[in-house]
Enzyme design. Structure first.
Site, PDB file in Angstrom:
ATOM      1  CG  ASN A   6     -17.599 -11.397  24.311  1.00 55.55           C
ATOM      2  OD1 ASN A   6     -18.160 -11.493  23.216  1.00 55.55           O
ATOM      3  ND2 ASN A   6     -16.633 -12.230  24.691  1.00 55.55           N
ATOM      4  CD1 TRP A   7     -24.038  -8.829  24.223  1.00 54.31           C
ATOM      5  CD2 TRP A   7     -24.887  -8.363  22.194  1.00 54.31           C
ATOM      6  NE1 TRP A   7     -24.841  -7.723  24.355  1.00 54.31           N
ATOM      7  CE2 TRP A   7     -25.375  -7.412  23.118  1.00 54.31           C
ATOM      8  CE3 TRP A   7     -25.282  -8.262  20.868  1.00 54.31           C
ATOM      9  CZ2 TRP A   7     -26.243  -6.380  22.745  1.00 54.31           C
ATOM     10  CZ3 TRP A   7     -26.149  -7.242  20.489  1.00 54.31           C
ATOM     11  CH2 TRP A   7     -26.626  -6.309  21.421  1.00 54.31           C
ATOM     12  CE  LYS A   8     -18.291 -15.024  26.473  1.00 57.01           C
ATOM     13  NZ  LYS A   8     -17.901 -15.955  27.504  1.00 57.01           N
ATOM     14  CG  HIS A  91     -12.780 -14.668  24.727  1.00 58.40           C
ATOM     15  ND1 HIS A  91     -13.150 -15.929  25.161  1.00 58.40           N
ATOM     16  CD2 HIS A  91     -13.421 -13.784  25.518  1.00 58.40           C
ATOM     17  CE1 HIS A  91     -13.992 -15.793  26.180  1.00 58.40           C
ATOM     18  NE2 HIS A  91     -14.180 -14.504  26.416  1.00 58.40           N
ATOM     19  CD  GLU A  93     -16.007 -18.219  25.510  1.00 62.79           C
ATOM     20  OE1 GLU A  93     -16.429 -17.456  24.629  1.00 62.79           O
ATOM     21  OE2 GLU A  93     -16.423 -18.187  26.693  1.00 62.79           O
ATOM     22  CD  GLU A 159     -12.746 -12.458  29.582  1.00 61.33           C
ATOM     23  OE1 GLU A 159     -13.832 -11.969  29.849  1.00 61.33           O
ATOM     24  OE2 GLU A 159     -12.573 -13.195  28.602  1.00 61.33           O
ATOM     25  N   GLY A 165     -18.298 -17.905  33.038  1.00 61.11           N
ATOM     26  CA  GLY A 165     -19.576 -18.635  33.003  1.00 61.11           C
ATOM     27  C   GLY A 165     -19.808 -19.568  34.182  1.00 61.11           C
ATOM     28  CB  SER A 201     -18.653 -15.064  36.993  1.00 62.01           C
ATOM     29  OG  SER A 201     -18.674 -16.349  36.417  1.00 62.01           O
TER      30      SER A 201
HETATM   31  P1  13P Z   1     -19.168 -14.493  31.633  1.00 60.26           P
HETATM   32  O1  13P Z   1     -19.412 -13.064  32.099  1.00 60.26           O
HETATM   33  O2  13P Z   1     -20.399 -15.130  31.063  1.00 60.26           O
HETATM   34  O3  13P Z   1     -18.496 -15.292  32.687  1.00 60.26           O
HETATM   35  O4  13P Z   1     -18.161 -14.399  30.402  1.00 60.26           O
HETATM   36  C1  13P Z   1     -16.994 -13.673  30.529  1.00 60.26           C
HETATM   37  C2  13P Z   1     -16.357 -13.543  29.219  1.00 60.26           C
HETATM   38  O5  13P Z   1     -15.856 -14.510  28.675  1.00 60.26           O
HETATM   39  C3  13P Z   1     -16.364 -12.220  28.584  1.00 60.26           C
HETATM   40  O6  13P Z   1     -15.516 -12.164  27.496  1.00 60.26           O
END
Ligand code: 13P
Length: 245
Positions: A6-8, A91, A93, A159, A165, A201
């Site tokens: 997931n590159w966000k 997600h 976020e 998650e 993060g 993470s």
């Molecule tokens: P990180 O791997 O940066 O913690 O992010 C996880 C994430 O939100 C994947 O969708």
């Protein structure tokens, strides 16, 4: 084994080109399925560049309506038209910053399925819920409310919000308990077996530890998927893990 990258809201044309150059030389194992979720605007670009590479592409979200006056949104059918096979739904976020509700997330998943996308529904507790011992109940409610009425293929990504993060991951026993629970809840509601991914993470150092937990069927990687070297190291470890089973 499913590895979701997931590159966000990261990377640009130049870095994507460079990323793909390295992917081209990678020998993919048939036991590993890599799916990249780029920012929506780069889906077509990435899809063109990876035509001859055995990876999948997915959307980071889709709207809960099929079309209409929804400025800035993307529909499931557009994702499909541009070569996506998967879509991440709900997600944390988007739940936090875009105020997505369980009710909307269920509709997003249903539109995804209607457009022949395989949804990956994200669930996860915050730190307070984990510390108060409410994580299992909270996730049960998220799944109950978000699970579409009908589906063939669907994945759940566990998650924990406090792990995203932060470099912190749950204990192996906590992941084991949660993944088992998620599979049981989905089965009791749908009589279907689903794959459950772990996200939060994930990196080259902890991937073996995570994959050795029962009922972890793959990972959803954020930060560590942005550098090709890190992502390929994760893929390599996953293949090694499969060989040792
Ligand atoms: P990180 O791997 O940066 O913690 O992010 C996880 C994430 O939100 C994947 O969708």
């Amino acid at each position: 084994m499913f590895i979701a990258a997931n590159w966000k809201m990261n990377l640009d044309k130049k870095s994507i080109k460079c990323f793909v150059k390295h992917l081209q030389n990678y020998k993919f194992s048939k036991n590993l399925q890599l799916c990249i979720f780029p920012p929506t605007i780069y889906i077509d670009f990435l899809s063109e560049l990876t035509k001859n590479i055995p990876i999948s592409i997915g959307g980071q979200n889709c709207h809960h309506q099929s079309f209409g006056a929804f400025t800035g949104e993307v529909s499931a059918s557009s994702l499909k038209e541009f070569g996506c096979d998967f879509v991440i739904i709900g997600h944390s976020e988007r739940r936090i910053y875009n105020k997505e509700t369980n009710e909307n997330i269920k509709k997003c998943a249903q539109f995804g399925i209607k457009s022949n996308l395989k949804p990956i529904i994200c669930v996860g507790e915050n730190l307070e819920q984990r510390e108060n011992g409410n994580a299992l109940d909270f996730i049960e409610k998220q799944i109950t409310d978000c699970l579409p009425e009908e589906f063939n293929e669907l994945m759940i990504a566990y998650e924990p919000i406090w792990s995203i993060g932060t470099g912190k991951i749950p204990h192996q026993s906590e992941i084991k308990e949660m993944h088992k629970n998620i599979k049981e809840i989905v089965f009791s509601k749908s009589k279907k077996n689903v794959k459950v991914l772990y996200g939060g993470s994930v990196n080259e150092q902890n991937i073996q530890e995570i994959l050795s937990v029962n009922n972890v069927d793959g990972v959803l990687v954020g930060g560590a998927s942005l550098k090709i070297k890190d992502l390929l190291a994760i893929c390599g470890s996953a293949v090694k893990h499969l060989k040792n089973l």
